[in-house]
Scaffold this motif. Structure first.
Motif, mmCIF file in Angstrom:
data_model
loop_
_atom_site.group_PDB
_atom_site.id
_atom_site.type_symbol
_atom_site.label_atom_id
_atom_site.label_comp_id
_atom_site.label_asym_id
_atom_site.label_seq_id
_atom_site.Cartn_x
_atom_site.Cartn_y
_atom_site.Cartn_z
ATOM 1 N N VAL A 73 0.951 -1.159 -0.086
ATOM 2 C CA VAL A 73 0.100 0.135 0.024
ATOM 3 C C VAL A 73 0.861 1.303 0.106
ATOM 4 O O VAL A 73 0.540 2.287 -0.892
ATOM 5 N N SER A 87 -3.363 -3.251 -4.154
ATOM 6 C CA SER A 87 -2.708 -2.301 -5.142
ATOM 7 C C SER A 87 -3.566 -2.559 -6.382
ATOM 8 O O SER A 87 -3.178 -3.791 -6.934
ATOM 9 N N TYR A 115 -9.357 -1.485 -6.089
ATOM 10 C CA TYR A 115 -8.645 -1.399 -7.421
ATOM 11 C C TYR A 115 -9.140 0.279 -7.829
ATOM 12 O O TYR A 115 -10.367 0.404 -7.813
#
Lengths: 1017, 205
Positions: free
Chosen positions: A189, A238, A275
């Protein structure tokens, strides 16, 4: 001997003591009796020992000392030195622990963190070769650094990304993995990872799907779910992962294991939520193409649900921040193939794959106003055409069902008049279709053949949803719908199929909450007009109307109007002859409506009291003495309904009013000189004696501290009244009147009798009982009086042991034994008059007490009793067990089981049914207890299930139920010897004259046939 | 069962399936309405324990005399909840079994005894004409009926004429007692059958 020496000698045998030594050193450091250098120097000779254990313990000593120091004791330099020292020896046990303590200190800085981190990477490349506990410690240190000195590691950039992924790769222990996942998630992150996305992704995805199963005793408290959710957080961490995650997840969706599929779908949902929109958008259509299979070819319901959640998550994410209905937005591009597929499936709306279409559209429609807009625009016009061209009602129904589901999401997005939804600038896309949809569902509802019930039910739902949708239909349109619903309730052929009527009433109830005025102005007059003015012969249509009215009266002013109008109608009806069922139904309606109100707070309570209690009772009383015409009100059944209303209203009155009611329980509000109360009077005519039913309900309603008529100061004592009631009860031969007098005896004994007088009443009871035993020809009425009076005492736990032992004596009596045995069924039975709501004294322990006192005596006396009176004990037993809580019964199984088995041989079918009931419960709760009796249970139950001539339907039914309890609960090895007996024995029962019994027999037989077969999977 | 043979069959709505309540002669609607029954406490229905059971006059004793014969609907109720081996759907909702295709014929109608020998014919309609699972479905229906009906019934399960390409062959298989018995020795088949019949048990409770 130095501290370190002592430490090394003690730590093996006694770690606690060793820690004290370390603490000692720390204290001396603190008081400056020694210095850090001295301490470190003292380690000298051991720290290079050949024995790794000694080296480890030496470092451990130092770590313990550091740990015992106050947080600000060490200077930056000292920490620096120690840090370097420990990092150099990081591979020796104990160093990691020391470093964990050091890094927690305030003066531990970024440089030191980096030193430590590098030392970790350098020395532990072989991490996975080390034992789990050591790995855990190292990972914990890494985790500490990650949370306390994150920026230092972050500044290392790629170095730390690669370092960490290398360090942790290959980890397999669930405890360690929990830490690995949370460390990696931080990197994913917060670090710039674009160059390492694949490496990072692979480092976690190799664990997918998690198949870990905690060991049976689960020493670590980590579940598969814990691991799954941490792993899922990583995968969803991510957007860079998308190119790797989605293809692999989709691949894994082909798994044969439902658990894996579920995990995949939940992970897709998690990714969709985090996302970025642009990333998600480029996979959205691919995702739909794979996920739709789970929904359209549904194999497992919950997987389909999960798949819907995934689709919805994608739609929610893609419509975030947009109010644009442009067709090029991500959400529009996602929805296009979906609506196309759905429209295609709807061409064959009855096929299996068309069924989920409504669910898909509805789940996506809820996602956002934009999604709803796009779906409606794409789906409603073709749906309308398909509906018009459909060549059968089955097809139309399937299409209407889709519409209903879309309307559900419309309500979720736009709300109802009472529940507004968050505002949106997007106009409700259904607006242009309003007239068509209203027309379509109205026609489907009102212009279809009456026997197409299921179709019309769907149409009704559609119409109702249109009415509920916020800011949609005009008032006059809703009014028309209300008229349709009224019509269905009132006019439709009432032959059997009342599904539609129920739905219509339910719809009106819904609408009454948002549009009470429409219900008042349209439904009310229509319903009232349907109520006849005199009892119709052979026709109970009014029941539906009354039920409808009762359910619609939710709003106070509606129910006030209803009560007034019903009273007027009752007046009119009573003036005409006819069946009493109709006026009774009106009274029941009044009762229902009042029971829905909060009476003590109701401003109209006083008027209810005057009109319903005083007014109606007056009519009864005047009619009973011939001053008014006789009406249906004077029938015993009607009086009981009226009584229930009176009790309910009086309970709500204030103390002052209750007092005055209490003083008129027998004179019944009659003017003096007209009606003479029933007690203390001889040869009262039957009609007047019936009013005792009303007296009972008045008595039930007033508080326990009130002085009843004839028991107030001037008129005598409660005991005098009780004696008089006993006299009346003994002489009474009309069952409902006798029962109400008996209830009064029970109620007064239980509720109004002061505690200090229970002894006197018991003495009185004892005399009654000895009277019973002396004379041989005493009527059953005396036994009834005894048991009702006993009930009053037993429930308040007054003289309970004496009372019960006297009652148990009666069982052996030849003349009244049987009646007494049945009386035990009365003692604990719930009663509508002697109840908690009416302020009766019902102690929590009463049931258990009765059980504990009676069971041992019954068991003992049963053994010694003559054969002819043995059944009495079993009947009494069944009467007690019927109302005893299961937990209590379970305590005495050893005594009970033999008795119950003998009860099965009795002829009395009530007792038999009750016994089988008890046995079923026992077998269910404690199968072990019945194991030893299986042979006699099976043969007796089979007998009870068979012969319809001697066994009533309920006995046969219960016996089969009980027999069915055994397979699966009792050990197979115990049951197997009886399997053939049961399977063959039930063959005959399959031909039982009663359908319900046959059904039970089929199930019971199947359970026994399948019992020893291995369970599939 | 690796490949689904008919992935998209037509489904009937559960509420449209024939049931006893729907055919009803209005028996149940005569009892007082459900709503107002709630105004009467349940304790009011407890019979007076002092009255001997034989004399209790409520409807149950009257009911005890009437005989409810086994009829087509009852047979339908026994077999319609069997699930299809391919779909998590019942044979009833897939219209594999249909009420009009169930026939009860007394073997000796003239004798008129209370429990006459009866022949039961059930015609099943496979969802597609080449369904290779028709035999398994027929077997499931047969097993269910043989377990659930008294011995005086002769059970005959057949494929409805014109609904299957190899109906004759399947019928021969289903009618052959020995082949049926042999099939039931087969563990895998038995597993499939048990799964199909699972739905029947849970419905009742």
């Amino acid at each position: 001997m130095s501290d370190v020496q002592r430490y090394l000698l003690t730590v093996g045998p006694d770690r606690g003591k060793a820690l004290d030594i370390a603490q000692d050193t720390a204290k001396r450091l603190e008081s400056q009796q020694t210095s850090l250098i001295e301490v470190v120097q003292s380690l000298g000779e051991f720290i290079n020992d050949e024995d790794a254990t000694i080296r480890a313990r030496t470092i451990d000593y130092l770590s313990q000392v550091v740990g015992q120091l106050p947080p600000t004791f060490l200077s930056r330099q000292q920490i620096q030195v120690l840090c370097q020292f420990l990092c150099d020896r990081i591979e020796d046990g104990g160093a990691i622990g020391g470093l964990r303590k050091l890094q927690g200190l305030g003066r531990f800085n970024q440089e030191m963190a980096i030193t430590t981190f590098r030392a970790l990477l350098e020395h532990f490349q072989d991490l996975q070769l080390r034992p789990q506990a050591q790995r855990l410690q190292i990972l914990e240190l890494l985790n500490d650094l990650m949370s306390k000195h994150r920026n230092a590691l972050k500044d290392l950039g790629d170095q730390s990304v690669v370092g960490i992924t290398d360090l942790v790769s290959g980890e397999k222990d669930p405890r360690n993995l929990m830490i690995v996942f949370s460390v990696l998630k931080v990197v994913m992150v917060e670090w710039e990872i674009s160059g390492h996305a694949e490496t990072l992704f692979d480092s976690v995805f190799c664990y997918f799907p998690i198949t870990f199963r905690p060991p049976p005793d689960d020493p670590y408290g980590i579940t598969a779910q814990d691991l799954k959710s941490r792993l899922r957080d990583c995968i969803a961490a991510s957007s860079y992962f998308a190119p790797y995650a989605f293809p692999q997840l989709i691949d894994k969706l082909d798994s044969t294991s439902p658990n894996v599929k579920k995990d995949v779908l939940q992970t897709i949902s998690a990714c969709a939520r985090t996302y970025s929109i642009s990333t998600l958008s480029s996979y959205s259509v691919t995702l739909w193409d794979s996920i739709k299979f789970e929904i359209l070819n549904v194999q497992e319901e919950d997987l389909a649900e999960e798949a819907l959640v995934s689709l919805q998550a994608i739609a929610i994410r893609l419509s975030q921040g947009t109010e644009s209905t442009d067709l090029k937005t991500p959400i529009a591009r996602f929805l296009r193939p979906i609506t196309k597929e759905c429209n295609g499936q709807l061409r064959e709306p009855q096929h299996k794959q068309a069924k989920p279409v409504g669910q898909i559209l509805s789940a996506l429609g809820i996602a956002s106003p934009v999604a709803f807009f796009l779906i409606v625009k794409a789906v409603i016009p073709p749906l309308n055409t398909l509906y018009q061209d459909a060549d059968g009602i089955g097809k139309q129904r399937a299409l209407l069902e889709v519409l209903v589901q879309l309307l559900d999401s419309a309500i979720a997005v736009y709300g109802t008049p009472s529940i507004p939804a968050p505002t949106s600038t997007i106009e409700n896309p259904l607006v242009p279709f309003k007239d068509r949809l209203f027309e379509l569902s109205s026609q489907a509802l009102m212009s279809t053949a009456a026997d197409e019930v299921s179709f019309r039910v769907v149409a009704l739902k559609a119409l109702l949803k249109l009415c509920l949708l916020r800011k949609y239909l005009q008032n006059n349109e809703i009014g028309m719908a209300v008229q349709y619903f009224d019509e269905i309730v009132l006019l439709e052929d009432p032959s059997g199929k009342d599904d539609l009527k129920k739905e219509a009433i339910q719809a009106l109830v819904e609408l009454s909450k948002i549009k009470p005025d429409l219900i008042m102005n349209i439904t009310f007059p229509a319903f009232m007009a349907k109520l006849p003015y005199s009892s119709p012969a052979n026709n109970q249509d009014y029941l539906i109307t009354l039920e409808g009215l009762a359910q619609l009266s939710v709003e106070r002013f509606v129910s006030d109007t209803l009560i007034r109008r019903l009273l007027n109608r009752l007046d009119a009806v009573l003036q005409n002859d006819g069946s009493s069922a109709y006026p009774q139904a009106i009274l029941s309606t009044l009762h229902y409506v009042l029971s829905q109100r909060d009476l003590p707070q109701d401003p109209n309570l006083q008027s209810y009291h005057e009109k319903l209690v005083v007014g109606l009772i007056n009519r009864v009383v005047l009619a009973s003495i011939g001053q008014n015409p006789m009406t249906a009100l004077n029938e015993d059944t009607t009086l009981e309904i009226l009584g229930r209303i009176a009790t309910m209203i009086i309970r709500a009155l204030d103390e002052h009013k209750q007092k005055s009611v209490a003083l008129q329980v027998y004179s019944l509000f009659a003017e003096e000189g007209t009606f003479i109360p029933v007690p203390f009077r001889k040869d009262t005519p039957r009609l007047q004696r019936s009013t005792m039913i009303l007296s009972t309900s008045l008595m039930a309603g007033v508080g326990k501290s009130m002085a009843l008529q004839y028991t107030d100061v001037d008129n005598g004592s409660i005991q005098r009244l009780l004696a008089e009631l006993v006299r009346l009860a003994l002489a009474e031969s009309v069952p409902p009147i006798r029962r109400t007098i008996l209830r009064q005896i029970g109620l007064i004994t239980n509720k109004f009798l002061p505690a200090q007088e229970t002894k006197d009443v018991f003495d009185y009871l004892r005399n009654l009982i000895s009277g019973l035993q002396e004379t041989t020809t005493l009527s059953d009425n005396a036994v009834r009086v005894v048991f009702w009076e006993a009930k009053g005492l037993v429930l308040r736990l007054a003289q309970i042991e004496e009372v019960l032992s006297r009652l148990l004596w009666l069982l052996s009596d030849h003349s009244c034994g049987v009646a007494s045995a049945r009386g035990f069924g009365l003692l604990l039975a719930p009663d509508e008059i002697i109840s908690k709501e009416n302020g009766a004294n019902i102690r929590l322990l009463a049931k258990q007490k009765v059980f504990n006192i009676c069971i041992p005596i019954i068991a003992k006396d049963f053994r010694n009793a003559e054969t002819s009176i043995k059944p009495n004990y079993l009947i009494a037993l069944s009467g007690i067990l019927k109302y005893t809580p299961t937990e209590v019964i379970m305590q005495e199984l050893d005594i009970l089981l033999p008795l119950l088995l003998q009860s099965l041989d009795l002829e009395d079918s009530d007792v038999k049914a009750a016994t089988i009931q008890s046995l079923s419960i026992i077998s269910q709760e404690s199968p072990k207890a019945v194991e030893g009796h299986m042979g006699s249970l099976v043969s007796r139950l089979l007998k009870a299930a068979s012969d319809p001539k001697t066994n009533s339907t309920s006995v046969r039914h219960n016996a089969l139920r009980c027999l069915r309890v055994f397979p699966g609960r009792v050990k197979d090895s115990t049951l197997l010897p009886y399997k053939n007996t049961v399977v063959r024995g039930l063959l005959g029962v399959l031909d039982d004259p009663k359908r319900g019994v046959r059904k039970e027999a089929v199930e019971c037989r199947a359970a026994w046939i399948n019992m020893d077969e291995p369970q599939s999977e | 069962m690796s490949e689904v043979l008919n992935a998209n069959p037509t489904i009937r709505n559960a509420s449209d399936l024939p049931s006893r309540r729907r055919q009803g002669n209005g028996q149940s609607s005569k009892t007082p309405s459900g709503l107002f029954a709630t105004t009467v406490p349940s304790s009011a229905y407890i019979p007076d324990p002092f009255l001997p059971p034989s004399s209790d006059s409520d409807e149950s004793s009257g009911d005890d005399d009437s005989v409810e014969p086994i009829d087509e609907q009852e047979i339908y109720d026994l077999i319609s909840p069997i699930s299809d081996p391919e779909h998590p759907l019942t044979l009833g909702s897939l219209s594999v079994v249909n009420l009009p295709d169930i026939h009860l014929t007394p073997t000796f109608p003239e004798k008129g005894s209370a429990s006459p020998l009866t022949t039961l014919t059930v015609l099943i309609t496979p969802t597609i004409t080449h369904c290779s699972l028709a035999t398994v479905i027929g077997l499931g229906v047969r097993v269910r009926l043989e377990q659930a009906l008294p011995p005086r019934f002769r059970v005959d399960v057949r494929i409805k004429e014109g609904t299957h390409s190899t109906a004759e062959q399947v019928n021969r298989q289903l009618g052959d007692k020995e082949r049926v018995a042999a099939a039931l020795e087969n563990g895998t088949l038995l597993g499939v059958l048990r799964k199909m019949l699972e739905g029947c048990e849970n419905l009742e409770t």
